[in-house]
Enzyme design. Structure first.
Site, PDB file in Angstrom:
ATOM      1  N   ASP A  33       0.846  -1.184   0.000  1.00 36.42           N
ATOM      2  CA  ASP A  33       0.000   0.000   0.000  1.00 36.42           C
ATOM      3  C   ASP A  33       0.883   1.236   0.000  1.00 36.42           C
ATOM      4  O   ASP A  33       2.033   1.197   0.460  1.00 36.42           O
ATOM      5  CB  ASP A  33      -0.887   0.043   1.240  1.00 36.42           C
ATOM      6  CG  ASP A  33      -1.933  -1.067   1.263  1.00 36.42           C
ATOM      7  OD1 ASP A  33      -2.076  -1.776   0.243  1.00 36.42           O
ATOM      8  OD2 ASP A  33      -2.601  -1.218   2.297  1.00 36.42           O
ATOM      9  N   ASP A  86       0.999   4.638   1.821  1.00 38.03           N
ATOM     10  CA  ASP A  86       0.447   5.365   2.966  1.00 38.03           C
ATOM     11  C   ASP A  86       0.853   6.830   2.874  1.00 38.03           C
ATOM     12  O   ASP A  86       2.053   7.147   2.879  1.00 38.03           O
ATOM     13  CB  ASP A  86       0.950   4.764   4.280  1.00 38.03           C
ATOM     14  CG  ASP A  86       0.460   3.336   4.481  1.00 38.03           C
ATOM     15  OD1 ASP A  86      -0.733   3.092   4.239  1.00 38.03           O
ATOM     16  OD2 ASP A  86       1.262   2.475   4.876  1.00 38.03           O
TER      17      ASP A  86
END
Length: 201
Positions: free
Chosen positions: A131, A133
């Site tokens: 991911d 962030d």
């Protein structure tokens, strides 16, 4: 002065204090940064997190601010030149960050998590599936129209993207704010459900 999500480097091993698990001794050294987290210490120590080689290896410790030698903020890591210079620029999370950096936004923003750590250290803790962030820090409420434009843009990027908004009181998930109009605010004293995340009252 360091803030949550900043990466800090300390002078030596003894600077890291706390009840730390055994793996820290073999997997962390002062050449690697610590991540500032949210907590309170009456003695004025900085709360930090230690990253291990695996995702499940995380430890909480403390650092005397006098031992901090270097600070890198998430905002420093979103510089397009820094992204392009990374040996991992071909990976989807960095490609996504670069696309975001090429747009004009009414605020500064930064990269946290495994992508930020990799950018700051060149230690390959991110994967193609990681991911991205992101962090937007603001002392004042942000315009919801611009936040929706941001959210629409990141939803089209080539990886999963999570944005946290940092306020003087704590941090919250942007998706939660846009969906509910109230958030679970992460504060140094614990979580707080509120519809006024910027309020200091």
């Amino acid at each position: 002065m360091s803030s949550p999500h900043d990466l800090i480097w300390v002078s030596d091993r003894a600077a890291l204090q706390g009840d730390l698990p055994e793996w820290v001794a073999s997997q962390w050294r002062p050449a690697l940064p610590l991540v500032v987290r949210r907590d309170v210490d009456e003695g004025g120590r900085v709360p930090v997190g230690v990253r291990g080689l695996r995702r499940d290896l995380r430890a909480a410790g403390w650092v005397d601010p006098r031992h901090i030698r270097r600070i890198v903020s998430p905002e420093m890591l979103s510089d397009p030149a820094r992204l392009l210079a990374s040996p991992y620029i071909s990976q989807p999370p960095l490609q996504a960050a670069l696309q975001l950096a090429q747009q004009a936004w009414p605020w500064s923003w930064g990269i946290a998590g495994s992508v930020g750590y990799t950018l700051a250290t060149e230690v390959p803790v991110l994967r193609d599936s990681s991911d991205l962030d992101l962090l937007i820090r603001s002392h004042r409420p942000l315009d919801n129209t611009e936040l929706l434009r941001w959210q629409t843009f990141i939803s089209q990027l080539p990886c999963r993207v999570d944005t946290q908004i940092g306020t003087p009181r704590g941090g919250f998930a942007l998706t939660e704010w846009l969906r509910e109009g109230r958030v679970m605010l992460k504060t140094p004293h614990g979580p707080l459900l509120t519809d006024r995340p910027w309020s200091t009252e």
